[in-house]
Design a protein around this motif. Structure first.
Motif, short mmCIF file in Angstrom:
data_model
loop_
_atom_site.label_atom_id
_atom_site.label_comp_id
_atom_site.label_asym_id
_atom_site.label_seq_id
_atom_site.Cartn_x
_atom_site.Cartn_y
_atom_site.Cartn_z
N THR A 276 0.84 -1.28 0.03
CA THR A 276 -0.03 0.11 -0.16
C THR A 276 0.88 1.06 0.12
O THR A 276 2.15 1.27 0.07
CB THR A 276 -0.77 -0.03 1.25
N THR A 277 0.21 2.54 0.02
CA THR A 277 0.95 3.77 0.01
C THR A 277 0.54 4.52 1.25
O THR A 277 -0.68 4.33 1.54
CB THR A 277 0.79 4.45 -1.36
N PRO A 278 1.49 5.45 1.58
CA PRO A 278 0.99 6.24 2.98
C PRO A 278 0.41 7.46 2.25
O PRO A 278 0.79 8.75 2.71
CB PRO A 278 2.54 6.69 3.23
N ASP A 279 -0.79 7.29 2.07
CA ASP A 279 -1.72 8.58 1.83
C ASP A 279 -3.19 8.24 2.49
O ASP A 279 -3.26 7.07 2.66
CB ASP A 279 -2.03 8.87 0.41
N ALA A 280 -4.05 8.98 2.90
CA ALA A 280 -5.16 9.24 3.33
C ALA A 280 -6.21 8.31 2.46
O ALA A 280 -6.95 7.53 3.17
CB ALA A 280 -5.75 10.48 3.64
N LEU A 281 -6.18 8.45 1.49
CA LEU A 281 -7.11 7.39 0.70
C LEU A 281 -6.84 6.09 0.72
O LEU A 281 -7.68 5.31 1.03
CB LEU A 281 -7.30 7.96 -0.81
N SER A 282 -5.59 5.77 0.41
CA SER A 282 -4.97 4.37 0.59
C SER A 282 -5.31 3.70 1.81
O SER A 282 -5.80 2.73 2.05
CB SER A 282 -3.57 4.18 0.61
N ARG A 283 -5.35 4.55 3.24
CA ARG A 283 -5.70 4.15 4.32
C ARG A 283 -7.04 3.52 4.62
O ARG A 283 -7.46 2.61 5.37
CB ARG A 283 -5.19 5.23 5.48
N GLN A 284 -8.14 4.39 3.82
CA GLN A 284 -9.53 3.98 3.85
C GLN A 284 -9.36 2.48 3.04
O GLN A 284 -10.36 1.82 3.78
CB GLN A 284 -10.37 5.10 3.13
N PHE A 285 -8.89 2.62 1.88
CA PHE A 285 -8.88 1.14 1.28
C PHE A 285 -8.45 -0.24 2.19
O PHE A 285 -8.93 -1.11 2.35
CB PHE A 285 -8.08 1.11 -0.14
N ASP A 286 -7.43 0.23 2.97
CA ASP A 286 -6.47 -0.46 3.62
C ASP A 286 -7.44 -1.18 4.92
O ASP A 286 -7.42 -2.20 4.97
CB ASP A 286 -5.20 -0.02 4.41
N GLU A 287 -7.85 -0.07 5.45
CA GLU A 287 -9.27 -0.48 6.57
C GLU A 287 -10.27 -1.34 6.05
O GLU A 287 -10.29 -2.33 6.72
CB GLU A 287 -9.69 0.63 7.16
N LEU A 288 -10.67 -1.19 4.93
CA LEU A 288 -11.71 -2.09 4.59
C LEU A 288 -11.21 -3.47 4.40
O LEU A 288 -11.86 -4.34 4.51
CB LEU A 288 -12.35 -1.33 3.24
N TRP A 289 -10.09 -3.63 3.56
CA TRP A 289 -9.52 -4.60 3.16
C TRP A 289 -9.12 -5.54 4.53
O TRP A 289 -9.46 -6.78 4.30
CB TRP A 289 -8.33 -4.56 2.22
#
Length: 433
Positions: A276-289
């Motif tokens: 993953t990448t260190p940005d706010a949008l990616s964190r949202q995807f990561d949390e769901l995953w």
């Protein structure tokens, strides 16, 4: 390619080793390919990209990395007049044709492209009339701009224009087929990949993270491309945690030590490493995953790095699972299959998928004209991909662009084509605001 020759100052000749019915798409895409003078290449060598020299409508005025690009009208650009062939039911296109037909291109003298990575200042700058165009609207502000997928009344009152479309792209996460945990072609490894797919809640991704700005994807082929079938459906796109659990149980991915997490069939811990990448949008995807995987007892670890670093690692075969998007460069599906073509492993084929029959299909598709035979081969290729599940397809993204009332003629071009020369500025509209 067998040979390329410059027949004269204005003519290039391409001789191909075998038929390529859609080679014209490659020639037409001047955002990817173009003829450059030999002396330019010889002079700038490996810095050619920093010194573009061509024959387009604009020339590079200034370039500040990660900040600003300016394009100035090219005084030596050939005489090219505005023309188009909009469909009869395309009222907006017909109006633009009537307004601009016969105008010499480009219609503006200068283009300024401001690069603002953070979404909030980009959005606020557009609202403050500092930009003529924002494309696309950042996901964080979609609900303000297009609530219910319609232009917000307050923006409509200001004369803001909207251009909206399902982008010719696909987002997916791939599995490294050489990885000892998720890779391989045996039944247990296929079952693991399918189970992870069945545990992925794409609809929640669309509604919660993407703010309803996407539609589910079934295959690697993007909307609008030859071979795209809007009615095609594969069970790999289903969301079913129950089936995912059953599949994992059946093939021995069970919790053997009672810690709440599944282990591999040989008893070793099962951990999925997700890039993953260190940005706010990616964190949202990561949390769901992570929620998706937690629900079926699969432990996840995130490997975080900036995008260029992840791409370098992906090409070296060092990532286990990574999510990314692919945008089509032409109205054909060939490049959609290239990302699964064995000889492209380490390049476009980041999954390193290798299947002899699929590779044969890919090569045949290159030389066949569009028609029933080609469609049948496409469908066979899709069945192979569904069987082995080297990818899980998530969505085709919806993109929404907004324009200020004085920007006239903008329509999002498909496949990354340039549009700067086809727009104009109506200063009378700017002065009214």
């Amino acid at each position: 390619m067998k040979r390329v020759r410059a027949l004269d100052r204005y003519t290039l000749q391409f001789r191909l080793e075998k038929p390529r019915p859609r080679f014209i798409y490659t020639i037409a895409d001047n955002s990817l390919y173009g003829a450059v003078a030999r002396e330019v290449i010889e002079h700038y060598a490996d810095r050619t990209q920093e010194h573009p020299v061509g024959t387009g409508a604009f020339k590079l005025g200034a370039w500040r990395r990660s900040s600003l690009v300016t394009l100035d009208r090219n005084p030596d650009f050939r005489e090219e007049l505005y023309d188009a062939q909009p469909n009869a039911d395309d009222a907006a296109g017909q109006a633009l044709l009537q307004r601009f037909k016969g105008r010499r291109l480009p219609m503006v003298d200068r283009v300024e492209v401001s690069i603002i990575e953070e979404t909030q200042p980009r959005w606020l700058s557009f609202l403050n009339r500092e930009f003529d165009l924002i494309f696309p609207v950042p996901l964080d502000f979609v609900n303000f701009a297009v609530p219910g997928n319609k232009l917000a009344p307050n923006l409509a009152k200001k004369g803001i224009g909207m251009d909206r479309m399902v982008n010719p792209d696909v987002t997916l996460f791939y599995f490294n087929m050489d990885d000892p945990v998720v890779g391989g072609y045996t039944a247990d490894k296929v079952a693991l990949r399918r189970a992870i797919g069945l545990a992925t809640d794409v609809q929640r991704e669309i509604t919660q993270v993407r703010r309803s700005q996407a539609v589910p994807a079934q295959t690697t082929i993007s909307p609008g491309a030859f071979g795209f079938d809007p009615d095609y459906k594969t069970e790999n796109s289903d969301y079913s945690p129950a089936r995912a659990k059953a599949l994992l149980d059946l093939y021995g991915y069970v919790d053997r030590d009672g810690d709440g997490w599944r282990d591999r069939p040989d008893g070793r811990p099962l951990t999925i490493e997700y890039a993953t990448t260190p940005d706010a949008l990616s964190r949202q995807f990561d949390e769901l995953w992570k929620k998706n995987m937690d629900a079926v007892g699969v432990r996840v670890q995130f490997r975080t790095a900036k995008w260029p670093e992840q791409l370098k690692a992906a090409r070296a075969g060092q990532l286990m699972v990574w999510s990314l998007g692919y945008s089509a460069a032409s109205p054909d599906m060939q490049e959609s299959f290239q990302i699964l073509y064995g000889p492209a492993s380490g390049g476009q084929n980041l999954a390193r998928f290798k299947h002899e029959r699929f590779d044969e299909i890919y090569e045949k598709l290159q030389v066949l004209p569009d028609g029933p035979e080609r469609l049948a081969l496409i469908r066979e290729g899709l069945k192979i991909v569904a069987a082995y599940a080297p990818h899980h397809y998530n969505v085709h993204r919806i993109v929404t662009d907004l324009t200020q009332p004085w920007l006239v003629g903008y329509r999002r071009p498909p496949y990354g084509r340039q549009f700067w020369q086809y727009v104009d500025i109506d200063d009378s509209q700017r002065s009214k605001r």
